[in-house]
Design an enzyme around this catalytic site. Structure first.
Site, mmCIF file in Angstrom:
data_model
loop_
_atom_site.group_PDB
_atom_site.id
_atom_site.type_symbol
_atom_site.label_atom_id
_atom_site.label_comp_id
_atom_site.label_asym_id
_atom_site.label_seq_id
_atom_site.Cartn_x
_atom_site.Cartn_y
_atom_site.Cartn_z
ATOM 1 C CD GLU A 373 -1.815 -2.403 1.230
ATOM 2 O OE1 GLU A 373 -0.699 -2.698 1.696
ATOM 3 O OE2 GLU A 373 -2.664 -3.258 0.909
ATOM 4 C CD GLN A 395 -7.565 -6.319 -2.645
ATOM 5 O OE1 GLN A 395 -7.109 -7.000 -1.735
ATOM 6 N NE2 GLN A 395 -7.298 -6.549 -3.923
ATOM 7 C CG HIS A 443 -11.991 -7.780 5.092
ATOM 8 N ND1 HIS A 443 -11.483 -8.719 5.935
ATOM 9 C CD2 HIS A 443 -11.259 -7.859 3.956
ATOM 10 C CE1 HIS A 443 -10.487 -9.354 5.348
ATOM 11 N NE2 HIS A 443 -10.320 -8.847 4.149
#
Ligand SMILES: Cc1ncc(C[n+]2csc(CCOP(=O)(O)OP(=O)(O)O)c2C)c(N)n1
Length: 642
Positions: A373, A395, A443
């Site tokens: 990243e 992502q 997530h």
């Protein structure tokens, strides 16, 4: 080299006299300036703080360095950037930032842009030996190798990181660098540096990929003037170093070869000392900047932000369809647009399919990143600062942490620290949020508390496909980094375009006189559901879809509060130091807004806990319609007397 040394000497005196604040001396590193002999206009250098001689060789005037030393208005950064930090748009010098190694990834991004444009420009990244143990150095080197980028890494190995000897730690000494791309040279010898740089830059311009020049030299003085190297270095060591002074070495060589006489040298030194003294005297008298609050964000470009935007069709579209089509349009319309992110190439086209079909149709412009990243954001900064329009994908926002340094210390400070000389129009798409089974702690985050806390970063959150398109278009027109948090639960929800509205502010999703519910992203739908529940009880609420967290649409909040006098903020982020808490603090501390309140404002939020894996547990910590409705009822019961 002599001007650099004299500047060091002068600044040292000024700091000791209490007339300057900080100095990072470049004494002993001056021979690295010979790298600039191989550079052309259009090339970029990415200096660290000991590169005074390099900056001078690249064309920065001593007078400008003096202004920066005193933090004056007309120096680079107008008193914001620390002394011994260099930068110039005109001269191709990317403004230094202090976190060690932070310049590596933007230098690679710049080189990537040059390669994509088919230009001959090269990028030179200067870094200290201790700093080569930062992860970003390896990410930068790996990406440069992978893409064969024209980057020269110049390592100034003075054997120390402040007081820590580095001999047992450097990647060169522990065998972590591939010798085929590295050359170890005497960094005290300006001729050796010039020769090695010339050969390396020729390799870069021939497209042969990056080089590392590992330059052994000495830091002749203490780390900064706040440090005293006699604490950790023996007198013998200090004396030995002085005998290897690069300026003396060069002087002796020139005298021996008959290119210089002792008399000329003395006259040159006297002239330089006089000029340097005059520059610092003048800089000390120069004006200070009036304030330090400008250039956090660029003023909004009203012309490029239409007040109403409608999607191409009136049919129902999902967010993935609408945004995917918009990305396609952006790539087709503007050759400066580049996309980069994990798994974004076809056939997968991103883990959510946002970029499906794009890499096939725009070869070389929609590119899979390595799983790194910091590389994504750092390369984006280098590209954005040199004229590209990077639209990069993280992502999941949960995985931004490895790039925190590049986002917070680099991208978000660039405009401000250069007082508007540089900007970073980087668009970041980041799927976020919970309310989907199986996300778990990593997530499901939105984390807007982190991102909105960072001055210089625009933060927006759509709640419909049409909003995603509008916010993206606005971000593309903005001249600052924009983080678009995309609630992934909404990705596949089909929705019709909303009626005409102001496309660059908050959006009134429901009108009502009794209370104002402010929400963004996932919590908009929850708030609308709550409003439906409350309507059955005769409580008619307003739902404001905030969309812009930074810059925040305060006028729309105020307009609504004038009508309702009751405020309920709903967020899925956790409570402490969150954006919702900031909204409440703002409203309750601004007298004008406080006076509008008829009841204590409420924050419906996830408590200070992470999002659990099991859907039932996840549900237990997140706001839902019934909690929002309860909060509204509470404000209806507890009225302040007006
Ligand atoms: C990320 C980060 N950690 C710590 C520091 C504090 N710090 C400033 S310079 C420095 C040592 C750097 O040594 P080196 O890279 O060898 O460069 P030199 O100062 O020797 O030229 C440290 C630890 C910092 N600026 N950034």
């Amino acid at each position: 080299m002599a001007t650099s040394r004299e500047g060091d000497r002068r600044e040292g005196i000024l700091v000791r006299q209490g007339r300057g604040f900080l100095q990072v001396p470049g004494a002993g590193h001056e021979a690295l300036s010979a790298v600039c002999a191989s550079l052309l206009p259009g090339d970029w250098i990415f200096p660290y703080y000991r590169e005074r001689a390099v900056a001078l060789a690249r064309g920065v005037s001593n007078a400008d360095i003096a202004l920066n030393f005193f933090g004056k208005r007309d120096g680079i950064g107008a008193g914001r950037l620390m002394s011994s930090h260099f930068g110039s748009q005109e001269l191709g010098i990317f403004p230094s930032a202090t976190p060690t190694g932070i310049q590596c990834l933007p230098s690679v991004g710049m080189a990537w842009g040059a390669q994509k444009a088919g230009s001959q420009a090269v990028s030179v990244c200067f870094i200290g030996d201790a700093s080569t143990r930062q992860g970003e150095f390896y990410e930068a080197l790996c990406f440069a190798l992978q893409e064969k980028l024209p980057v020269l890494f110049v390592i100034a190995d003075n054997g120390y990181g402040i007081s820590t000897p580095t001999a047992s730690m450097t990647p060169w000494n522990i065998g972590a660098l591939n010798p085929s791309i590295c050359q170890r040279i005497d960094g005290r010898d300006a001729i050796a540096v010039a020769d090695a740089a010339q050969a390396a830059v020729a390799r870069l311009r021939a497209g042969e990929g990056p080089c590392v020049l590992w330059c052994e030299l000495d830091r002749l003085w203490s780390h900064t003037l706040s440090d005293d190297h006699r604490v950790y270095r023996s007198l013998e060591e200090i004396e030995e170093m002085a005998a290897r002074d690069p300026i003396t070495l060069l002087r002796d060589r020139l005298i021996e070869s008959g290119q210089l006489t002792s008399a000329q040298w003395k006259a040159d030194l006297a002239r330089i000392a006089e000029q340097v003294d005059a520059d610092y005297q003048q800089a000390e008298r120069a004006p200070l900047a009036a304030d330090a609050t400008s250039n956090v964000l660029a003023p909004r470009n009203e012309k490029s932000s239409p007040t109403t935007v409608s999607t191409s069709s009136r049919r129902e579209e999902t967010m993935v369809e609408a945004l995917g089509a918009e990305l396609r349009r952006a790539l087709a319309d503007d050759p400066r647009v580049l996309m980069f992110g994990e798994d974004i190439e076809d056939p997968k086209g991103g883990v959510f399919g946002l970029t499906r079909g794009l890499s096939n149709d725009f070869p070389g412009r929609v590119v899979n990143s390595p799983l790194a990243e910091a590389t994504i954001i750092g390369a984006g900064v280098g590209l954005a600062a040199t004229g590209w329009k990077p639209v990069f994908e993280i992502q999941f926002i949960d995985f931004l942490a490895p790039a925190f340094n590049q986002l917070v210390n680099q991208a978000a400070t660039l405009r401000w620290r250069s007082d508007g000389q540089f900007s970073c129009p980087l668009v970041l798409l980041a799927p976020c949020g919970a309310y989907l089974p199986a996300g778990g702690p990593w997530h499901s985050q939105t984390g807007e508390g982190w991102w909105t806390h960072t001055p210089g970063l625009r933060v927006v959150v759509p709640s419909t496909p049409q909003c995603a398109v509008e916010l993206f278009r606005d971000a593309l027109n903005a001249d600052d980094p924009t983080l678009i948090l995309l609630p992934k639960r909404l990705f596949r929800r089909a929705a019709l375009p909303l009626p005409e509205h102001n496309a660059t502010g908050a959006l009134l999703r429901r009108s009502g006189p009794e209370a104002t519910i402010v929400a963004w992203g996932n919590t908009v739908e929850i708030s609308l559901d709550a409003a439906d529940l409350l309507a059955q009880e005769g409580i008619d609420t307003e739902v404001l879809d905030l969309r812009y967290l930074v810059p925040c649409d305060w006028p729309s909040i105020e307009t609504s509060l004038r009508k309702t006098g009751r405020l309920i903020v709903v967020q899925e982020d956790n409570a402490t130091a969150s954006f919702g808490a900031t909204l409440l603090a703002h409203v309750t501390s601004e007298t004008r807004l406080w006076d509008l309140l008829a009841a204590p404002p409420q924050l419906v939020t996830r408590p200070d806990v992470h999002v659990p894996f099991h859907p039932k547990l996840e549900e237990s910590v997140l706001p839902d319609a019934s909690r929002v409705a309860d909060a509204v009822r509470l404000t209806m019961r507890h009225s302040l007397s007006l």
